[in-house]
Design a protein around this motif. Structure first.
Motif: not given
Ligand code: SF4
Length: 347
Positions: A5, A12-13, A15-16, A124, A190
């Motif tokens: 990360h 996205e992972s 951000r999660e 992704e 993105r």
């Protein structure tokens, strides 16, 4: 929060992971010594000066949190040149990391903590079904034409045109480097998505010192490139080479063309002056004349040059750093080269 990360904070992972950690951005930024804010400033300012986002911090949490803070900073500065340059720098850094993570192993599937795999990267960006490695040749890929057009639309230049590609069964063949250029565009899109963000006043107030640091660097860049003498014989080798290619009738890739126009605009040239430099007129070469006018309009904004000339490092990554000489070893930016030669000439 995982090392992956921190290396790829736009995933996205990632951000999660930030959401799951329930980090209160408001609380984070009011701490004067917040390392994530310091690193966020570095992300944005290094983007402006060097075309990348600088060296990562060792702490995963600091590195990862600095990304959303940097997006907030860019939103608060709210200058198109900063937003664009920052997104390009995040994308350039990401692709350098991808190059390090993804080797030319035929199966393309290895990876461990902190590394990305090519399948993971394609997934992704929802490109799993759109990109396939050509069997028994892991250096060639076939990209679904719709995805290809979406990702290459900003990559002006002959080589990217569909009519220059061996389109077959709705797929476009690309080599590994070209695939990475397309993925770089996906990353840039993105990062830029949703910018500028709406930012609550309390966070904006807390980040005022950080914003001032970014604006100071922005102002320094404007000063550093304030050269208004046109001495073509003193132009850096990279710019001379781009001029030569344009004179020879080559349609330069978009990034190369804008780099050339940006250099010319930076030293005070306008479209007619560039046409004169290229030794063409609207009558002798209407296509090139139109490209010059368009390029110069795009790079010159109301507040000056809005498409800054990339650093030497980025020029190198684009393949535009050529014919280097001794002075090149001492400069980090082509304008630094030109300034040094103009100063040395005494003109
Ligand atoms: S080192 Fe910099 S100034 Fe020299 S050719 Fe490369 S990009 Fe241009």
């Amino acid at each position: 929060m995982e090392a992956l990360h921190a290396r790829y904070p736009f995933f996205e992972s990632a951000r999660e992971a930030v959401d799951a950690a329930a980090v209160d951005l408001g609380e984070l930024v009011v701490r004067e010594d917040a390392p994530a804010v310091e690193r966020a400033v570095e992300r944005v300012t290094t983007a402006l000066t060097d075309g990348d986002v600088g060296a990562p911090r060792r702490r995963t949490r600091t590195e990862l949190l600095s990304y959303p803070v940097a997006r907030v900073l860019v939103s608060l500065v709210d200058e198109p040149v900063v937003t664009r340059t920052y997104a390009q720098a995040e994308a350039a850094t990401a692709i350098e990391r991808v190059r390090a993570d993804v080797t030319e192993d035929a199966d393309l599937s290895y990876g461990s903590a902190g590394e990305v795999t090519l399948p993971g990267l394609l997934d992704e960006f929802d490109l799993t079904d759109a990109v396939r490695a050509v069997e028994e040749d892991a250096t060639t890929f076939r990209v679904d034409v719709t995805a290809y057009l979406r990702l290459s639309s900003g990559l002006d230049g002959d080589a990217w045109r569909l009519n220059r590609r061996a389109l077959a069964d709705g797929d476009v063949p690309v080599d590994r480097d070209e695939l990475l250029v397309l993925l770089r565009q996906a990353v840039e899109d993105r990062v830029a998505e949703g910018l500028p963000l709406g930012v609550p006043d309390a966070i904006a107030d807390a980040l005022a010192p950080a914003i001032a640091q970014v604006e100071e660097v922005l102002a320094d860049i404007d000063v550093a490139v304030d050269i208004d003498r046109v001495l073509p014989e003193l132009f850096p080798p990279c710019v001379q080479a781009l001029l030569e290619r344009a004179r020879d009738g080559e349609e330069l890739p978009a990034h190369s063309w804008f780099s050339l126009c940006s250099f010319c605009a930076t030293i005070g040239m306008d479209a007619p002056a560039v046409l004169e430099l290229l030794d063409v007129t609207a009558e002798t070469d209407p296509v090139l004349a139109q490209r010059v006018r368009y390029g110069m309009e795009r790079v010159a904004g109301e507040r000056g040059v809005e498409y800054p000339l990339p650093s030497c490092e980025t020029m190198d990554a684009y393949g535009d750093c050529v014919n280097k000489d001794d002075l090149c070893a001492e400069v980090a930016h082509p304008t630094g080269y030109y300034e040094a030669r103009v100063d040395a000439s005494g003109d």
